[in-house]
Design a protein around this motif. Sequence first.
Motif, PDB file in Angstrom:
ATOM      1  N   ARG A   1       0.799  -1.235   0.000  1.00  0.00           N
ATOM      2  CA  ARG A   1       0.000   0.000   0.000  1.00  0.00           C
ATOM      3  C   ARG A   1       0.826   1.277   0.000  1.00  0.00           C
ATOM      4  O   ARG A   1       0.269   2.371  -0.059  1.00  0.00           O
ATOM      5  CB  ARG A   1      -0.923   0.007   1.235  1.00  0.00           C
ATOM      6  CG  ARG A   1      -1.937  -1.117   1.265  1.00  0.00           C
ATOM      7  CD  ARG A   1      -2.761  -1.065   2.533  1.00  0.00           C
ATOM      8  NE  ARG A   1      -1.956  -1.324   3.713  1.00  0.00           N
ATOM      9  CZ  ARG A   1      -2.357  -1.119   4.964  1.00  0.00           C
ATOM     10  NH1 ARG A   1      -3.567  -0.639   5.188  1.00  0.00           N
ATOM     11  NH2 ARG A   1      -1.568  -1.392   5.983  1.00  0.00           N
TER      12      ARG A   1
ATOM     13  N   VAL B   1      -4.081   8.959   9.183  1.00  0.00           N
ATOM     14  CA  VAL B   1      -3.881   7.598   8.656  1.00  0.00           C
ATOM     15  C   VAL B   1      -3.508   6.593   9.744  1.00  0.00           C
ATOM     16  O   VAL B   1      -3.212   5.438   9.445  1.00  0.00           O
ATOM     17  CB  VAL B   1      -2.825   7.565   7.516  1.00  0.00           C
ATOM     18  CG1 VAL B   1      -3.216   8.491   6.383  1.00  0.00           C
ATOM     19  CG2 VAL B   1      -1.425   7.904   8.032  1.00  0.00           C
ATOM     20  N   TRP B   2      -3.529   6.994  11.003  1.00  0.00           N
ATOM     21  CA  TRP B   2      -3.160   6.063  12.080  1.00  0.00           C
ATOM     22  C   TRP B   2      -4.163   4.904  12.147  1.00  0.00           C
ATOM     23  O   TRP B   2      -5.333   5.051  11.751  1.00  0.00           O
ATOM     24  CB  TRP B   2      -3.170   6.780  13.446  1.00  0.00           C
ATOM     25  CG  TRP B   2      -2.039   7.745  13.665  1.00  0.00           C
ATOM     26  CD1 TRP B   2      -1.043   8.072  12.784  1.00  0.00           C
ATOM     27  CD2 TRP B   2      -1.806   8.530  14.838  1.00  0.00           C
ATOM     28  NE1 TRP B   2      -0.208   9.010  13.344  1.00  0.00           N
ATOM     29  CE2 TRP B   2      -0.639   9.314  14.590  1.00  0.00           C
ATOM     30  CE3 TRP B   2      -2.438   8.667  16.071  1.00  0.00           C
ATOM     31  CZ2 TRP B   2      -0.116  10.198  15.543  1.00  0.00           C
ATOM     32  CZ3 TRP B   2      -1.923   9.553  17.012  1.00  0.00           C
ATOM     33  CH2 TRP B   2      -0.784  10.295  16.745  1.00  0.00           C
ATOM     34  N   GLY B   3      -3.697   3.801  12.677  1.00  0.00           N
ATOM     35  CA  GLY B   3      -4.584   2.673  12.971  1.00  0.00           C
ATOM     36  C   GLY B   3      -4.921   1.801  11.769  1.00  0.00           C
ATOM     37  O   GLY B   3      -5.844   0.996  11.817  1.00  0.00           O
ATOM     38  N   GLN B   4      -4.170   1.941  10.678  1.00  0.00           N
ATOM     39  CA  GLN B   4      -4.438   1.100   9.491  1.00  0.00           C
ATOM     40  C   GLN B   4      -3.283   0.155   9.197  1.00  0.00           C
ATOM     41  O   GLN B   4      -3.216  -0.431   8.122  1.00  0.00           O
ATOM     42  CB  GLN B   4      -4.672   1.986   8.268  1.00  0.00           C
ATOM     43  CG  GLN B   4      -5.825   2.954   8.419  1.00  0.00           C
ATOM     44  CD  GLN B   4      -5.965   3.834   7.176  1.00  0.00           C
ATOM     45  OE1 GLN B   4      -6.114   3.339   6.059  1.00  0.00           O
ATOM     46  NE2 GLN B   4      -5.880   5.134   7.360  1.00  0.00           N
ATOM     47  N   GLY B   5      -2.343   0.090  10.128  1.00  0.00           N
ATOM     48  CA  GLY B   5      -1.205  -0.805   9.930  1.00  0.00           C
ATOM     49  C   GLY B   5      -0.124  -0.238   9.027  1.00  0.00           C
ATOM     50  O   GLY B   5       0.819  -0.943   8.643  1.00  0.00           O
ATOM     51  N   TYR B   6      -0.216   1.057   8.661  1.00  0.00           N
ATOM     52  CA  TYR B   6       0.765   1.638   7.741  1.00  0.00           C
ATOM     53  C   TYR B   6       2.170   1.692   8.350  1.00  0.00           C
ATOM     54  O   TYR B   6       3.157   1.423   7.665  1.00  0.00           O
ATOM     55  CB  TYR B   6       0.349   3.046   7.338  1.00  0.00           C
ATOM     56  CG  TYR B   6      -0.696   3.119   6.252  1.00  0.00           C
ATOM     57  CD1 TYR B   6      -0.838   2.102   5.316  1.00  0.00           C
ATOM     58  CD2 TYR B   6      -1.520   4.238   6.132  1.00  0.00           C
ATOM     59  CE1 TYR B   6      -1.792   2.190   4.316  1.00  0.00           C
ATOM     60  CE2 TYR B   6      -2.475   4.327   5.120  1.00  0.00           C
ATOM     61  CZ  TYR B   6      -2.600   3.299   4.218  1.00  0.00           C
ATOM     62  OH  TYR B   6      -3.529   3.397   3.221  1.00  0.00           O
TER      63      TYR B   6
ATOM     64  N   GLU C   1       1.233   7.200   0.384  1.00  0.00           N
ATOM     65  CA  GLU C   1       0.102   6.269   0.292  1.00  0.00           C
ATOM     66  C   GLU C   1      -0.248   6.116  -1.189  1.00  0.00           C
ATOM     67  O   GLU C   1      -0.564   7.097  -1.858  1.00  0.00           O
ATOM     68  CB  GLU C   1      -1.086   6.829   1.068  1.00  0.00           C
ATOM     69  CG  GLU C   1      -2.240   5.864   1.168  1.00  0.00           C
ATOM     70  CD  GLU C   1      -3.460   6.486   1.834  1.00  0.00           C
ATOM     71  OE1 GLU C   1      -4.216   5.755   2.473  1.00  0.00           O
ATOM     72  OE2 GLU C   1      -3.649   7.714   1.702  1.00  0.00           O
TER      73      GLU C   1
END
Length: 177
Positions: free
Chosen positions: A8, A102-107, A68
């Motif tokens: 991603r 964008v926190w909390g999406q595993g990035y 991203e």
Amino acid sequence: MIVLETERLILRHFHLLDVAAMQRIFGDAEVMRFGPGVQTAEWIRNWVQGCLENYYPKWGFGPWAVVEKRRRETIGYCGLFYFPDVARQPEVEIGYRLARAVWGQGYATEAVLAVRDYAFNVLCLQRLIAMIDPQNVPSIRVAEKAGMRYEKDVMFEGYTHPDHVYAMANPAQGVSS
Ligand SMILES: CC(C)(COP(=O)(O)OP(=O)(O)OC[C@H]1O[C@@H](n2cnc3c(N)ncnc32)[C@H](O)[C@@H]1OP(=O)(O)O)[C@@H](O)C(=O)NCCC(=O)NCCS
């Protein structure tokens, strides 16, 4: 210049047009809570310029822009920092900071795993650390998911309490051919 690509994300060298996007990271008090606090536009420009002029040419690594893929947007940085003296030894740290949106999406984990593998398999570093405020639970979680473990405390000048050093050795170390 693209350094790494994950499912991603793209990790690439910064350029000066990233300064505006980095305002969303370095200019956000919540993102900068465990760190030096909110930074000015001038500081951010100098930081990006420092990546281009000092880090990449001198070390061949540094903090890279995290892009991203879906929205074609710079969402933070993840990369490698050289520290000449951490508890009296030189170290390379994996550092990361992403925009709150964008926190909390595993990035962060996705970026850190790619940087870790690049550091060990391509740059052939023997060891990596992360220096983390003990209250920064998300960051500790990311370091642990990358395989790092708590090693020791380190007290930096000007800090009111020690950071925790998380560390891991290159897994290929000591493997005979
Ligand atoms: C640290 C940071 C990069 C994490 O980014 P992210 O993309 O949200 O991270 P991920 O989604 O990959 O993983 C975060 C992990 O922390 C966990 N987590 C998040 N908030 C948490 C909390 N308050 N308590 C416990 N766990 C928490 C998540 O559940 C996740 O773990 P899991 O996969 O086991 O569920 C981001 O929060 C950030 O930029 N913080 C500010 C800058 C910073 O502190 N950088 C590190 C300096 S050492």
